[in-house]
Write a protein that holds these residues in place. Structure first.
Motif, PDB file in Angstrom:
ATOM      1  N   ASP A 166       0.806  -1.227   0.000  1.00  0.00           N
ATOM      2  CA  ASP A 166       0.000   0.000   0.000  1.00  0.00           C
ATOM      3  C   ASP A 166       0.837   1.275   0.000  1.00  0.00           C
ATOM      4  N   TRP A 167       1.998   1.237   0.666  1.00  0.00           N
ATOM      5  CA  TRP A 167       2.848   2.426   0.815  1.00  0.00           C
ATOM      6  C   TRP A 167       4.294   2.041   0.571  1.00  0.00           C
ATOM      7  N   PHE A 168       5.068   2.990   0.070  1.00  0.00           N
ATOM      8  CA  PHE A 168       6.485   2.727  -0.160  1.00  0.00           C
ATOM      9  C   PHE A 168       7.319   3.752   0.581  1.00  0.00           C
ATOM     10  N   CYS A 169       8.293   3.242   1.269  1.00  0.00           N
ATOM     11  CA  CYS A 169       9.130   4.078   2.094  1.00  0.00           C
ATOM     12  C   CYS A 169      10.577   3.840   1.679  1.00  0.00           C
ATOM     13  N   TYR A 170      11.170   4.817   0.989  1.00  0.00           N
ATOM     14  CA  TYR A 170      12.524   4.674   0.433  1.00  0.00           C
ATOM     15  C   TYR A 170      13.534   5.447   1.268  1.00  0.00           C
ATOM     16  N   HIS A 171      14.796   5.018   1.206  1.00  0.00           N
ATOM     17  CA  HIS A 171      15.872   5.884   1.702  1.00  0.00           C
ATOM     18  C   HIS A 171      15.800   7.204   0.926  1.00  0.00           C
ATOM     19  N   GLN A 172      15.866   8.329   1.663  1.00  0.00           N
ATOM     20  CA  GLN A 172      15.697   9.641   1.028  1.00  0.00           C
ATOM     21  C   GLN A 172      16.926  10.536   1.243  1.00  0.00           C
ATOM     22  N   PRO A 173      17.971  10.356   0.433  1.00  0.00           N
ATOM     23  CA  PRO A 173      19.132  11.253   0.524  1.00  0.00           C
ATOM     24  C   PRO A 173      18.696  12.694   0.205  1.00  0.00           C
ATOM     25  N   PHE A 174      17.700  12.803  -0.656  1.00  0.00           N
ATOM     26  CA  PHE A 174      16.897  14.008  -0.913  1.00  0.00           C
ATOM     27  C   PHE A 174      15.575  13.431  -1.406  1.00  0.00           C
ATOM     28  N   THR A 175      14.456  14.094  -1.120  1.00  0.00           N
ATOM     29  CA  THR A 175      13.191  13.371  -1.296  1.00  0.00           C
ATOM     30  C   THR A 175      12.916  13.031  -2.767  1.00  0.00           C
ATOM     31  N   LYS A 176      13.455  13.851  -3.700  1.00  0.00           N
ATOM     32  CA  LYS A 176      13.236  13.567  -5.118  1.00  0.00           C
ATOM     33  C   LYS A 176      13.842  12.226  -5.524  1.00  0.00           C
ATOM     34  N   MET A 177      14.865  11.788  -4.821  1.00  0.00           N
ATOM     35  CA  MET A 177      15.473  10.480  -5.115  1.00  0.00           C
ATOM     36  C   MET A 177      14.437   9.372  -4.972  1.00  0.00           C
ATOM     37  N   ALA A 178      13.581   9.489  -3.958  1.00  0.00           N
ATOM     38  CA  ALA A 178      12.547   8.470  -3.749  1.00  0.00           C
ATOM     39  C   ALA A 178      11.560   8.464  -4.911  1.00  0.00           C
TER      40      ALA A 178
ATOM     41  N   LEU B  94       4.038   9.018  -2.755  1.00  0.00           N
ATOM     42  CA  LEU B  94       5.055   8.995  -1.694  1.00  0.00           C
ATOM     43  C   LEU B  94       4.971  10.187  -0.748  1.00  0.00           C
ATOM     44  N   ALA B  95       4.172  11.195  -1.112  1.00  0.00           N
ATOM     45  CA  ALA B  95       4.187  12.477  -0.392  1.00  0.00           C
ATOM     46  C   ALA B  95       4.111  12.347   1.140  1.00  0.00           C
ATOM     47  N   PRO B  96       3.265  11.447   1.686  1.00  0.00           N
ATOM     48  CA  PRO B  96       3.196  11.378   3.152  1.00  0.00           C
ATOM     49  C   PRO B  96       4.508  10.952   3.819  1.00  0.00           C
ATOM     50  N   THR B  97       5.458  10.432   3.047  1.00  0.00           N
ATOM     51  CA  THR B  97       6.736  10.003   3.650  1.00  0.00           C
ATOM     52  C   THR B  97       7.808  11.102   3.609  1.00  0.00           C
ATOM     53  N   PHE B  98       7.476  12.278   3.063  1.00  0.00           N
ATOM     54  CA  PHE B  98       8.512  13.297   2.834  1.00  0.00           C
ATOM     55  C   PHE B  98       8.654  14.351   3.930  1.00  0.00           C
ATOM     56  N   GLY B  99       7.595  14.532   4.756  1.00  0.00           N
ATOM     57  CA  GLY B  99       7.507  15.688   5.641  1.00  0.00           C
ATOM     58  C   GLY B  99       8.750  15.951   6.479  1.00  0.00           C
ATOM     59  N   TYR B 100       9.283  14.946   7.115  1.00  0.00           N
ATOM     60  CA  TYR B 100      10.432  15.183   7.998  1.00  0.00           C
ATOM     61  C   TYR B 100      11.737  15.357   7.228  1.00  0.00           C
ATOM     62  N   ASN B 101      11.978  14.488   6.257  1.00  0.00           N
ATOM     63  CA  ASN B 101      13.271  14.575   5.568  1.00  0.00           C
ATOM     64  C   ASN B 101      13.435  15.875   4.781  1.00  0.00           C
ATOM     65  N   GLN B 102      12.331  16.432   4.267  1.00  0.00           N
ATOM     66  CA  GLN B 102      12.421  17.728   3.579  1.00  0.00           C
ATOM     67  C   GLN B 102      12.930  18.824   4.502  1.00  0.00           C
ATOM     68  N   GLN B 103      12.655  18.686   5.795  1.00  0.00           N
ATOM     69  CA  GLN B 103      13.019  19.710   6.779  1.00  0.00           C
ATOM     70  C   GLN B 103      14.354  19.427   7.462  1.00  0.00           C
ATOM     71  N   LEU B 104      14.781  18.162   7.476  1.00  0.00           N
ATOM     72  CA  LEU B 104      15.979  17.766   8.229  1.00  0.00           C
ATOM     73  C   LEU B 104      17.195  17.583   7.343  1.00  0.00           C
ATOM     74  N   GLY B 105      16.971  17.312   6.047  1.00  0.00           N
ATOM     75  CA  GLY B 105      18.071  16.969   5.155  1.00  0.00           C
ATOM     76  C   GLY B 105      18.409  15.497   5.272  1.00  0.00           C
TER      77      GLY B 105
ATOM     78  N   ALA C  50       7.247   9.958   9.182  1.00  0.00           N
ATOM     79  CA  ALA C  50       6.396  10.972   8.546  1.00  0.00           C
ATOM     80  C   ALA C  50       5.067  10.341   8.117  1.00  0.00           C
ATOM     81  N   LEU C  51       5.137   9.124   7.571  1.00  0.00           N
ATOM     82  CA  LEU C  51       3.915   8.414   7.172  1.00  0.00           C
ATOM     83  C   LEU C  51       3.043   8.119   8.391  1.00  0.00           C
ATOM     84  N   LEU C  52       3.662   7.609   9.460  1.00  0.00           N
ATOM     85  CA  LEU C  52       2.912   7.308  10.687  1.00  0.00           C
ATOM     86  C   LEU C  52       2.242   8.560  11.238  1.00  0.00           C
ATOM     87  N   ASP C  53       2.999   9.661  11.276  1.00  0.00           N
ATOM     88  CA  ASP C  53       2.529  10.895  11.898  1.00  0.00           C
ATOM     89  C   ASP C  53       1.616  11.710  10.984  1.00  0.00           C
ATOM     90  N   SER C  54       1.469  11.276   9.715  1.00  0.00           N
ATOM     91  CA  SER C  54       0.623  12.017   8.763  1.00  0.00           C
ATOM     92  C   SER C  54      -0.852  11.777   9.100  1.00  0.00           C
TER      93      SER C  54
END
Ligand code: CAA
Length: 386
Positions: A230-242, A266-277, A290-294
């Motif tokens: 249902d959901w995909f959660c990738y390593h995000q060196p930068f969110t566009k990579m996912a 994938l958008a629900p998985t991006f919230g934290y990494n976009q802000q933290l790097g 980010a997905l859990l907390d969305s």
């Protein structure tokens, strides 16, 4: 068979400062949308002088211990690729700071950004052998590249801590694993450097090739159909990579998605990494958090995880979100951590950058900055003091 095991509780911590990539773009005289849209990053976290992987890791782990206690914890795994000692595990410093029982084995795992998922898999093995045992896992990193390089906007810092046990309340992990290792030189950090060396475009291709390899191995080892995830959660060196990764995986699965649709999925998985790097080992778990907390309600749904560690080791596996998982989240706590960071401008960002090479300094003290309960005080005759 044995009870399912997985993640019971999960929390993050980050550095004291935040740096908006708008300041970097302005200094470089380029359109900030290259960062905001092109690579999908807004800010990076930076540790203060008196913070490091140990203080961030301890701050995250403290909250796990406060809620769950230490009963059953007999192993602490600390995953990092920004180690502070060539010999002693960063986990042992955390063990001391949290005053954990002595009857605990503590080690550090390393394989670039894959180290955290490697530690999770080891933890699952320990729990499968004795379902009474719990494993505390910490993944913490400070991502640093040289100034004025392509990697510079993808720096960041964070730690995630989580508890692995039988019958978990948040995520039960399914047994099928897809693994893939290939010796490539896409990103690495020699011992004499603070900053990583990277072949940026090549690393993106290496990531995508590893994804395809790990996916086929996952399917060959009893993994579920693509459509059952249902959901995909990738390593995000930068969110566009996912996004690039998801486009590639949907092609491989025979149901190709356009970039925009992959980004929406994938958008629900991006919230934290976009802000933290980039937080290397912690990044995939921050995607999951980010997905859990969305605002998505997803009990019973399957999450596919893809971890990529340059060099390169990767893995694909799936977990199932548990009923009632929302009662075990820390949404307000996490938003508070993001908001508490002190924003800084370009000059202060430059001053915090440690430069390329590690300098020998056997004695120094740091200034008090951090709001964390734990603080790196400095070095005395080569020993780090907290
Ligand atoms: N508005 C909107 N988009 C814009 C834009 C604008 N004004 N200007 C540029 N863009 C877009 C570009 O079109 C491009 O999009 P696509 O990727 O879809 O083609 C995107 O912004 C990035 O632009 P460039 O490709 O020119 O960027 P770059 O070459 O300067 O940097 C990078 C890209 C090489 C990946 C760099 O970010 C980098 O070196 N990063 C570090 C290495 C890394 O993270 N690699 C990932 C795989 S390795 C890994 O995953 C392990 C790890 O953690 C390091």
């Amino acid at each position: 068979g044995p009870a399912a095991s997985g993640i019971q509780d999960i929390a993050f911590a980050t550095g004291h400062y935040s740096f908006d990539l708008a300041h970097l773009a302005e200094k470089q005289g380029i359109d900030v949308n290259k960062y905001y849209i092109g690579i999908g990053q807004e800010k990076m976290s930076l540790p203060a002088e008196d913070e490091d992987i140990v203080t961030m890791g301890a701050a995250a782990a403290q909250r796990i211990i406060d809620r769950n206690g230490t009963d059953g914890i007999r192993t602490l795994l600390f995953a990092t690729e920004s180690g502070i000692d060539q010999s002693k595990s960063a986990g042992v410093y955390v063990h001391g700071l949290l005053d954990l029982p002595r009857e605990v084995r503590t080690i550090e795992t390393k394989m670039a950004c894959y180290g955290g998922i490697g530690a999770l898999q080891m933890a699952l093995g320990i729990v499968a052998r004795n379902p009474e045992e719990k494993v505390l896992v910490i993944a913490a990193d400070v991502a640093r590249y040289d100034l004025e390089t392509s990697g510079e906007p993808t720096q960041g810092a964070a730690a995630v801590a989580f508890l692995v046990q039988a019958d978990p309340d948040i995520l039960a992990i399914e047994p099928a694993q897809g693994v893939y290792t290939l010796d490539v030189q896409d990103f690495w950090r020699p011992n004499y450097r603070n900053t990583a060396l990277v072949d940026g475009k090549f690393s993106v291709g290496a990531y995508l090739d590893a994804l395809v390899g790990a996916w086929h191995d996952y399917r060959a080892h009893g993994g579920v159909d693509f459509d059952d995830i249902d959901w995909f959660c990738y390593h995000q060196p930068f969110t566009k990579m996912a996004v690039k990764a998801h486009v590639r995986l949907t092609e491989e699965a025979g149901t190709p998605l356009e970039k925009a649709d992959a980004a929406a999925a994938l958008a629900p998985t991006f919230g934290y990494n976009q802000q933290l790097g980039n937080s290397y080992t912690a990044s995939i778990f921050l995607g999951f958090l980010a997905l859990l907390d969305s605002d998505q309600e997803i009990p019973g749904e399957r999450v596919g995880f893809f971890s990529y560690g340059s060099g390169a080791v990767s893995e694909f596996f799936v977990g199932v979100i548990q009923p009632g998982y929302r009662d075990h989240l820390r949404v307000q706590e996490h938003l508070g951590i993001l908001d508490a960071r002190e924003p800084i401008g370009y000059d202060q960002y430059r001053a915090l950058h440690p430069g390329t090479f590690v300098e020998a300094q056997e004695n120094f003290t740091t200034e008090r900055r951090t709001r964390s309960p734990f603080r790196f005080e400095g070095v005395e005759e080569g020993s780090r003091l907290y």
